[in-house]
Motif scaffolding. Structure first.
Motif, PDB file in Angstrom:
ATOM      1  N   VAL A 149       2.408   1.490   2.141  1.00  0.00           N
ATOM      2  CA  VAL A 149       1.690   1.498   0.864  1.00  0.00           C
ATOM      3  C   VAL A 149       0.506   2.462   0.860  1.00  0.00           C
ATOM      4  O   VAL A 149       0.165   3.042  -0.183  1.00  0.00           O
ATOM      5  N   HIS A 150      -0.114   2.692   2.025  1.00  0.00           N
ATOM      6  CA  HIS A 150      -1.264   3.601   2.074  1.00  0.00           C
ATOM      7  C   HIS A 150      -0.872   5.042   1.751  1.00  0.00           C
ATOM      8  O   HIS A 150      -1.719   5.850   1.373  1.00  0.00           O
ATOM      9  N   ARG A 151       0.417   5.368   1.879  1.00  0.00           N
ATOM     10  CA  ARG A 151       0.874   6.736   1.608  1.00  0.00           C
ATOM     11  C   ARG A 151       0.960   7.038   0.106  1.00  0.00           C
ATOM     12  O   ARG A 151       1.168   8.194  -0.276  1.00  0.00           O
ATOM     13  N   ILE A 152       0.848   6.015  -0.737  1.00  0.00           N
ATOM     14  CA  ILE A 152       0.929   6.239  -2.177  1.00  0.00           C
ATOM     15  C   ILE A 152      -0.273   7.026  -2.689  1.00  0.00           C
ATOM     16  O   ILE A 152      -0.162   7.833  -3.609  1.00  0.00           O
ATOM     17  N   THR A 153      -1.435   6.799  -2.097  1.00  0.00           N
ATOM     18  CA  THR A 153      -2.654   7.501  -2.505  1.00  0.00           C
ATOM     19  C   THR A 153      -2.415   9.011  -2.476  1.00  0.00           C
ATOM     20  O   THR A 153      -1.833   9.525  -1.524  1.00  0.00           O
ATOM     21  N   PRO A 154      -2.812   9.753  -3.519  1.00  0.00           N
ATOM     22  CA  PRO A 154      -3.722   9.400  -4.611  1.00  0.00           C
ATOM     23  C   PRO A 154      -3.048   8.889  -5.887  1.00  0.00           C
ATOM     24  O   PRO A 154      -3.718   8.739  -6.902  1.00  0.00           O
ATOM     25  N   THR A 155      -1.738   8.638  -5.862  1.00  0.00           N
ATOM     26  CA  THR A 155      -1.088   8.084  -7.048  1.00  0.00           C
ATOM     27  C   THR A 155      -1.682   6.715  -7.370  1.00  0.00           C
ATOM     28  O   THR A 155      -1.791   5.868  -6.481  1.00  0.00           O
ATOM     29  N   PRO A 156      -2.084   6.463  -8.608  1.00  0.00           N
ATOM     30  CA  PRO A 156      -2.669   5.156  -8.958  1.00  0.00           C
ATOM     31  C   PRO A 156      -1.664   4.026  -8.754  1.00  0.00           C
ATOM     32  O   PRO A 156      -0.490   4.143  -9.128  1.00  0.00           O
ATOM     33  N   LEU A 157      -2.144   2.940  -8.154  1.00  0.00           N
ATOM     34  CA  LEU A 157      -1.296   1.783  -7.861  1.00  0.00           C
ATOM     35  C   LEU A 157      -1.954   0.514  -8.371  1.00  0.00           C
ATOM     36  O   LEU A 157      -3.122   0.246  -8.070  1.00  0.00           O
ATOM     37  N   LEU A 158      -1.189  -0.277  -9.125  1.00  0.00           N
ATOM     38  CA  LEU A 158      -1.620  -1.593  -9.590  1.00  0.00           C
ATOM     39  C   LEU A 158      -0.741  -2.639  -8.917  1.00  0.00           C
ATOM     40  O   LEU A 158       0.492  -2.569  -8.977  1.00  0.00           O
TER      41      LEU A 158
END
Length: 221
Positions: A149-158
């Protein structure tokens, strides 16, 4: 782009209601994951379905949508997280609703029933009666949502989770949020149970508004 939970499909009433509500806010592309509903193939319970979601995102972009966001429910939440973390073509924002942080969760009666479906011969037959065609068991487990999940950054995640979820405890959502080191938003919803069947029009509207705002801000960077 919306991904359903295990045993669901786009024509199921609880899913259809959610899709219809999201459609008030913008175009909706939805699919039946492999082994579910009208899709061919066999379900891998989230492992290979990232390719299904990737195909949906590519389709949405080919249809001319300038911003494409993904929303996943339960199994679909794990798929949305892993897709946003691992795929080459990223969404503009992600919402993961009622999702697990890790695999092989047996902490609730509901999940013990799911594992009976997945692991026992009679369970696999029962899964077919529920409209799910199961593939082979995993030889090598895919990375869990918590691991990527940390690899999603910088895509906004809710990350959205019901406090009364009877499949996965709210601790899963808290763990996912913490793993992003603050680069996500966490909503723990009171008196809310699991996935599509727990969605109210108000909650769908709030999620849609968050995604619209987050993807707009991301696009301006």
């Amino acid at each position: 782009m919306i991904g359903h939970g295990f045993t669901n499909h786009v024509r199921k009433p609880s899913v259809s209601r959610v899709l219809t509500r999201f459609a008030r806010h913008g175009g909706v592309v939805a699919l039946d994951f492999r082994g579910h509903g009208r899709s061919a193939g066999r379900s891998t319970v989230g492992a290979d379905e990232v390719h299904d979601l990737a195909a949906g995102v590519s389709l949405a972009r080919s249809l001319g949508y300038r911003r494409v966001v993904t929303v996943g429910f339960s199994m679909g939440a794990s798929i949305a997280i892993r897709h946003a973390a691992l795929a080459a073509e990223k969404p503009d924002a992600v919402a993961a609703v009622s999702g697990p942080s890790r695999w092989w969760v047996r902490e609730t009666v509901a999940m013990r029933r799911v594992h009976w479906l997945l692991e026992q011969p009679h369970g696999r037959l029962a899964a077919r009666a529920l409209g799910v065609r199961l593939g082979d068991r995993w030889d090598t487990p895919p990375e869990s949502p918590l691991e990527v999940v940390h690899r999603i950054t910088p895509t906004p995640l809710l990350v959205v989770h019901g406090e009364d979820d009877h499949y996965f405890s709210p601790a899963h959502a808290v763990a996912l949020h913490k793993a992003t080191n603050g680069h996500s938003e966490l909503w723990l919803e009171p008196a809310t149970r699991h996935a599509e069947s727990a969605m109210t029009p108000v909650l769908v509207d709030r999620i849609a508004a968050w995604l619209d705002d987050a993807s707009t801000r991301e696009g301006k960077k």
